[in-house]
Motif scaffolding. Structure first.
Motif, short mmCIF file in Angstrom:
data_model
loop_
_atom_site.label_atom_id
_atom_site.label_comp_id
_atom_site.label_asym_id
_atom_site.label_seq_id
_atom_site.Cartn_x
_atom_site.Cartn_y
_atom_site.Cartn_z
N HIS A 1 -17.92 85.12 65.55
CA HIS A 1 -17.66 86.35 65.97
C HIS A 1 -18.15 86.78 67.16
CE1 HIS A 1 -14.95 87.43 62.81
NE2 HIS A 1 -15.84 86.89 61.92
N LEU A 2 -19.33 86.74 67.56
CA LEU A 2 -20.02 86.89 68.84
C LEU A 2 -19.32 86.45 69.96
CD1 LEU A 2 -22.55 88.23 67.44
CD2 LEU A 2 -24.06 87.08 68.93
N ARG B 1 -16.88 88.39 72.77
CA ARG B 1 -17.07 88.38 74.11
C ARG B 1 -15.82 87.97 75.07
NH1 ARG B 1 -22.99 85.39 73.75
NH2 ARG B 1 -24.04 87.39 72.90
N GLY B 2 -14.87 87.31 74.27
CA GLY B 2 -13.39 86.93 74.78
C GLY B 2 -13.71 85.24 75.13
N GLU B 3 -14.89 84.76 74.76
CA GLU B 3 -14.98 83.36 74.81
C GLU B 3 -14.33 82.32 73.73
OE1 GLU B 3 -19.03 82.24 75.73
OE2 GLU B 3 -19.42 84.24 76.01
N LEU B 4 -13.77 82.78 72.78
CA LEU B 4 -13.38 82.36 71.49
C LEU B 4 -12.08 83.11 70.84
CD1 LEU B 4 -13.24 79.99 69.40
CD2 LEU B 4 -15.01 81.24 68.30
N ASP B 5 -11.02 82.50 70.83
CA ASP B 5 -9.86 82.87 70.18
C ASP B 5 -9.59 82.55 68.87
OD1 ASP B 5 -7.28 84.19 69.63
OD2 ASP B 5 -6.14 83.24 71.32
N GLY C 1 -21.98 99.80 62.41
CA GLY C 1 -20.81 100.14 63.21
C GLY C 1 -20.95 98.90 64.22
N GLY C 2 -21.89 97.89 64.24
CA GLY C 2 -21.67 96.95 65.15
C GLY C 2 -23.02 96.74 65.67
N GLY C 3 -23.80 97.90 66.10
CA GLY C 3 -25.22 98.07 66.63
C GLY C 3 -25.57 97.59 67.77
N GLY C 4 -24.49 97.25 68.68
CA GLY C 4 -24.69 96.54 69.85
C GLY C 4 -24.77 95.06 69.86
N LEU C 5 -24.53 94.61 68.50
CA LEU C 5 -24.31 93.07 68.44
C LEU C 5 -22.76 92.59 68.52
CD1 LEU C 5 -25.94 90.55 67.80
CD2 LEU C 5 -25.37 90.71 65.38
N VAL C 6 -22.04 93.34 67.93
CA VAL C 6 -20.70 93.32 68.04
C VAL C 6 -19.95 94.64 68.11
CG1 VAL C 6 -20.51 90.93 66.84
CG2 VAL C 6 -20.05 93.46 65.80
#
Length: 400
Positions: free
Chosen positions: A77-78, A82-86, A280-285
């Motif tokens: 999911h990270l 980041r748009g690197e994996l669909d 809510g994602g906490g800066g990770l996602v």
């Protein structure tokens, strides 16, 4: 048995249930951690790491089995965030070899949702196969699925980490364990490893298997009755990982990056993994990614476990199996908004973002099932009661 740590008064019932587990319910050694609104409100440990004379200490860690899957899913999911994996792309976009023998239509999301059709492999695996990443991923790439990918779900109990982890490796250029350490564990300050460094080996509390029972779950009954079943292949074609006494606690097993079942941590590590998601994602996602991680996408009778299971994209969702025969009743009793993953024998880590809750529980003495066993469920229930939730059946909701 001695219990140490801290517990805020509001959560006193959690401490009481933790002590009851050790005193009355067969717990040997364990840890529990609860984080609410980003603050640790419960951090307890106690009992024996290695009976009879090695106590469970603050820095004791243990094998958390399928709780590992939550960590592996988070890596995917990270990359997606980041748009690197669909996640809606074919697996072959990132892992071209995987398209052999009827798997060309497999999407990345199918791997995360246990819909790959490849919960086990037919190819006989040699001893120690799980310690050879290249061999495992080549074997998976060459296999034929048991059903068309995406058409049903069956628990990828031991292979989830190789399936999802190889996609993470292809996209990031780093091994699964390295990516997890550099992008998640170290930034969050977690003592949580997919591939344990040797210097921490002395802190590990070895697993104590569940007591034998004549009342076996349907999964095990099928495995013993039908050697060709997916259930039998799951426990019998694993290079000796499950059935060889002590193998899963060997140095080789702890050092390997087994992204389905191999993680080493404690309750603090599990709760810490889910802490950013509880905020809510906490800066990770991103919040948008978090909203895609929670909903169930697979539900119904599991083609491998033969009882109802529910999964989001990489995480286990609440399921009430209390109506089934006693051996199959262990489910997952948290709210519909929660997601995480239990580990074989009862450990569990999860978050509940609307409740701003992150939770972790680990132990060395396993219970008999694959869900949250009664010891862990007692702790989860006490937390939800402290937060003002009420129980409907064996699941939880927040009154309006």
């Amino acid at each position: 048995m001695t219990v140490e740590g801290t517990c805020e008064p509001r959560f006193t019932e959690v401490a009481e249930e933790f002590e009851r587990n050790l005193r009355e319910r067969g717990e040997v050694g364990a840890s529990v951690c609860v984080i609410v609104d980003g603050e640790t409100v419960v951090d307890l440990w106690g009992g024996s790491a290695v009976p009879p004379d090695r106590p469970w200490r603050r820095d004791t860690v243990g094998h958390v089995w399928s709780c590992t899957k939550g960590a592996t899913a988070l890596c995917a999911h990270l990359l997606a965030d980041r748009g690197e994996l669909d996640l809606d792309a074919p697996v072959t976009r990132y892992w071209p070899e995987y398209g052999a023998n009827g798997k060309e239509g497999t999407l990345v999301r199918h791997l995360l949702a246990h819909q790959s059709g490849l919960p086990v492999v037919r190819t006989p695996l040699p001893k120690g196969a799980f310690y050879d990443w290249k061999q495992m991923t080549e074997t998976l790439a060459a296999e034929e699925p048991f059903w068309p990918p995406g058409t049903r779900h069956g628990y990828q109990g031991l292979l989830f980490g190789f399936l999802v982890g190889e996609v993470v490796r292809r996209v990031s250029g780093r091994s699964l364990g390295t990516f997890f350490r550099e992008e998640i564990a170290e930034p969050l300050g977690l003592e949580f490893w997919l591939g344990l460094p040797e210097e921490h080996e002395g802190r590990v509390a070895p697993t104590i298997p569940a007591d034998p029972s004549a009342d076996l779950p349907a999964f095990y009954r099928t495995a013993f009755a039908d050697p060709a079943s997916t259930a039998a292949l799951l426990i019998g074609n694993d290079g000796g990982y499950l059935l060889t006494p002590g193998e899963s606690d060997s140095r080789a097993a702890h050092a390997a990056e087994i992204g389905a079942v191999g993680a080493i941590t404690n309750a603090r590590g599990l709760a810490g993994l889910y802490r950013p998601l509880s905020l809510g994602g906490g800066g990770l996602v991103s919040a948008e990614r978090l909203a895609l991680m929670a909903p169930a996408v697979s539900a119904g009778t599991d083609a491998v476990l033969q009882v109802p299971t529910r999964f989001s994209l990489g995480f286990a969702k609440a399921v009430d199996n209390g109506y089934l025969p006693p051996a199959d009743r262990e489910g997952i009793g948290y709210t519909e908004t929660a997601f995480g993953h239990p580990g074989m024998g009862g450990s569990v880590g999860f978050c509940d973002p609307p409740a701003r809750l992150a939770f972790g529980y680990t132990m060395n003495k396993q219970g008999p099932g694959l869900g949250i066993n009664p010891r862990g469920q007692a702790l989860v229930d006490a937390v939800y009661r402290a937060l003002g939730h009420r129980q409907a059946g064996s699941l939880w909701y927040r009154p309006d």
